[in-house]
Design a protein around this motif. Structure first.
Motif, PDB file in Angstrom:
ATOM      1  N   LEU A  37       0.837  -1.210   0.000  1.00 10.73           N
ATOM      2  CA  LEU A  37       0.000   0.000   0.000  1.00 10.73           C
ATOM      3  C   LEU A  37       0.871   1.259   0.000  1.00 10.73           C
ATOM      4  CD1 LEU A  37      -2.864   1.375   0.495  1.00 10.73           C
ATOM      5  CD2 LEU A  37      -2.263   1.293   2.919  1.00 10.73           C
ATOM      6  N   MET A  66      -6.704   4.838   0.845  1.00  9.71           N
ATOM      7  CA  MET A  66      -6.808   3.481   0.292  1.00  9.71           C
ATOM      8  C   MET A  66      -6.752   2.364   1.333  1.00  9.71           C
ATOM      9  SD  MET A  66      -4.580   3.768  -3.209  1.00  9.71           S
ATOM     10  CE  MET A  66      -4.679   2.021  -3.518  1.00  9.71           C
ATOM     11  N   GLU A  69      -8.897   0.985   3.096  1.00 11.61           N
ATOM     12  CA  GLU A  69      -9.966  -0.019   2.962  1.00 11.61           C
ATOM     13  C   GLU A  69      -9.522  -1.183   2.087  1.00 11.61           C
ATOM     14  OE1 GLU A  69     -10.566   3.167   2.813  1.00 11.61           O
ATOM     15  OE2 GLU A  69     -12.239   3.619   4.174  1.00 11.61           O
ATOM     16  N   GLY A  70      -8.631  -0.886   1.165  1.00 10.90           N
ATOM     17  CA  GLY A  70      -8.132  -1.931   0.266  1.00 10.90           C
ATOM     18  C   GLY A  70      -7.437  -3.069   1.014  1.00 10.90           C
ATOM     19  N   SER A  89     -11.512  -7.515   0.926  1.00 15.67           N
ATOM     20  CA  SER A  89     -10.956  -7.252  -0.397  1.00 15.67           C
ATOM     21  C   SER A  89      -9.678  -8.037  -0.618  1.00 15.67           C
ATOM     22  CB  SER A  89     -10.714  -5.760  -0.594  1.00 15.67           C
ATOM     23  OG  SER A  89      -9.834  -5.306   0.379  1.00 15.67           O
ATOM     24  N   ASN A 134      -9.031 -10.254  -3.956  1.00 16.77           N
ATOM     25  CA  ASN A 134      -7.947  -9.992  -4.899  1.00 16.77           C
ATOM     26  C   ASN A 134      -6.849 -11.033  -4.879  1.00 16.77           C
ATOM     27  OD1 ASN A 134      -9.146  -7.659  -5.622  1.00 16.77           O
ATOM     28  ND2 ASN A 134      -8.080  -6.438  -4.087  1.00 16.77           N
TER      29      ASN A 134
END
Ligand SMILES: Nc1ncnc2c1ncn2[C@@H]1O[C@H](COP(=O)(O)OP(=O)(O)OP(=O)(O)O)[C@@H](O)[C@H]1O
Ligand SMILES: [Mg+2]
Length: 423
Positions: free
Chosen positions: A382, A396, A398-399, A404, A408
């Protein structure tokens, strides 16, 4: 009277000598490809030209190509090393005949032919051999300085994997408070206690087990530790196909000096508990008993430091964690608040001077319940994505949520994961 000195390709100093000859030629010829040495005095010139006349293959060179690790992938540089055949070089006042010979036999595991180099000079000049080897060793050490050599297994032997890597600083690996220090102190105490072990007849070795989920810094830490201690590192993946009990055992008795052994994914051996059959063949992977035997292996006066790693500690057997096999076990887990802060600082300390953005990041991380949940690797991912953009990282976060991540990330079965080259 003449004296010669033979050095075989199997000797550790062989590549040092080749490297030295290349450097020596280059220094003598101002960067031009090496040819026979130009002699200064008429007497030497005469001698050299005589030798040249009788030795027809004086200009046989061999090219060695290097591809730098950093830089464009098509970049390469070449160096000419003295090839097979005979060369004359002038060192100090001595003329030395260098004969590089290839034998008919070859190393079956690597396919490389065995080689020897023979240096011949006048008996009265024999002391130059010592000087040459001292220089060759010094040159080798200079080239290794600040670097970690990574060895991979090739058949029954260890071979350097690519050029030596720049040392990874220990500070670049962020573990939970105190964990790094604990391991480093233990290894250092072990290294300082050589005579204590030997006096008591205790095998001079120490084993460490690092376990935890993927991407928590196990391999990175061991690599940085090797650099910190000025050790090299020999990496072996226990899940590698074709790694048999015998080969593992043999490799562990042949570890290069000052080298940490890293056995990755040791849990694989526990999936394979079957014993060797009557023909001594247990299949193409390491067995549980094979791993234990290899760890117990012959004691030597040289230190032996082994790190084992696994993502599945629950698959391991008590027998492995017996002192003498594994003396210290450490879990590296998902990022704690401390680690998150530290990694943040490594990326953003310069642009987030007061730490205000860090506090906002942490607040969000807490709210999303990500502490002790995300791996340090995904956190690093990140921050890398948002290099020099602290706000971007905050936006970002939350990614990183488990949801998620699941979406992913397609887990790759260990057996077919071919991407696991040494970092
Ligand atoms: N604690 C950490 N500190 C700094 N960097 C880390 C840390 N954990 C992971 N990383 C980074 O994430 C990447 C993967 O880390 P690494 O290979 O060390 O993980 P690992 O624990 O060995 O994982 P695996 O169990 O899959 O082998 C590397 O680029 C590394 O720099
Ligand atoms: Mg790893």
């Amino acid at each position: 009277m003449l004296v010669d000195l033979e050095i075989t390709g199997r000797d550790q100093a062989y590549p040092w000598l080749l490297q030295w000859m290349t450097a020596f030629h280059r220094a003598q010829h101002g960067g031009a490809p090496p040819s026979t040495a130009i002699s200064s005095t008429p007497k030497h010139r005469l001698l050299a030209s005589l030798i040249r006349r009788f030795r027809p293959r004086l200009h046989h060179l061999q090219v060695q190509t290097f591809q730098p690790q950093n830089g464009p992938s098509h970049a390469a540089h070449f160096s000419f090393v003295p090839g097979q055949g005979q060369h004359i070089l002038q060192y100090g006042g001595a003329l030395i005949l260098v004969q590089r010979q290839r034998e008919k036999t070859m190393n079956i595991s690597t396919g490389d032919p065995f080689e020897t180099i023979t240096l011949t000079t006048l008996y009265s000049h024999r002391s130059v051999f010592e000087d040459i080897f001292a220089e060759a060793h010094q040159l080798y050490q200079q080239m290794q300085e600040g670097k970690t050599v990574i060895y991979n297994s090739m058949g029954p032997s260890w071979q350097p994997f690519g050029d030596p890597k720049r040392k990874r600083p220990l500070e670049s690996v962020v573990l939970e408070r105190g964990v790094k220090e604990k391991i480093v102190e233990d290894v250092q105490a072990f290294l300082a206690a050589r005579t204590w072990y030997l006096d008591r007849g205790i095998p001079y070795r120490r084993g460490y087990l690092l376990y935890g989920p993927p991407g928590t810094g196990k391999s990175s830490f061991i690599q940085a530790l090797a650099g910190h201690l000025d050790f090299n590192i020999a990496i072996l993946n226990v899940s590698e196909r074709g790694l048999t009990d015998d080969r593992l055992n043999h490799l562990l008795t042949k570890v290069p000096p000052r080298t940490i052994v890293l056995l990755e994914d040791v849990d694989v051996a526990f999936l394979n508990r079957k014993q060797a059959g009557s023909d001594g063949y247990a299949g193409a992977t390491v067995t549980f008993s094979g791993l234990l035997n290899a760890l117990d292996g012959v004691a030597s006066a040289e230190e032996r430091i082994i790190f084992l790693t696994t993502n599945h500690v629950e698959r391991l057997d008590e027998a492995l964690i017996r002192p003498g096999r594994v003396d210290m076990t450490v879990r590296l887990g998902e990022a704690t608040e401390y680690q998150i802060e530290q990694i943040w600082d490594r990326f953003y300390a310069e642009i987030d001077v007061g730490g205000e953005a860090k506090q906002r990041f942490l607040a969000k991380v807490r709210k999303l319940r990500l502490i002790d949940v995300v791996s340090t690797a995904s956190l690093q991912g990140l921050f890398l994505y948002n290099k020099e953009n602290a706000q971007g990282a905050i936006d970002m976060v939350e990614g990183l949520t488990a949801h998620s991540l699941r979406d992913n990330h397609v887990p790759v079965p260990r057996e077919v994961d071919t991407s696991r080259k040494p970092a």
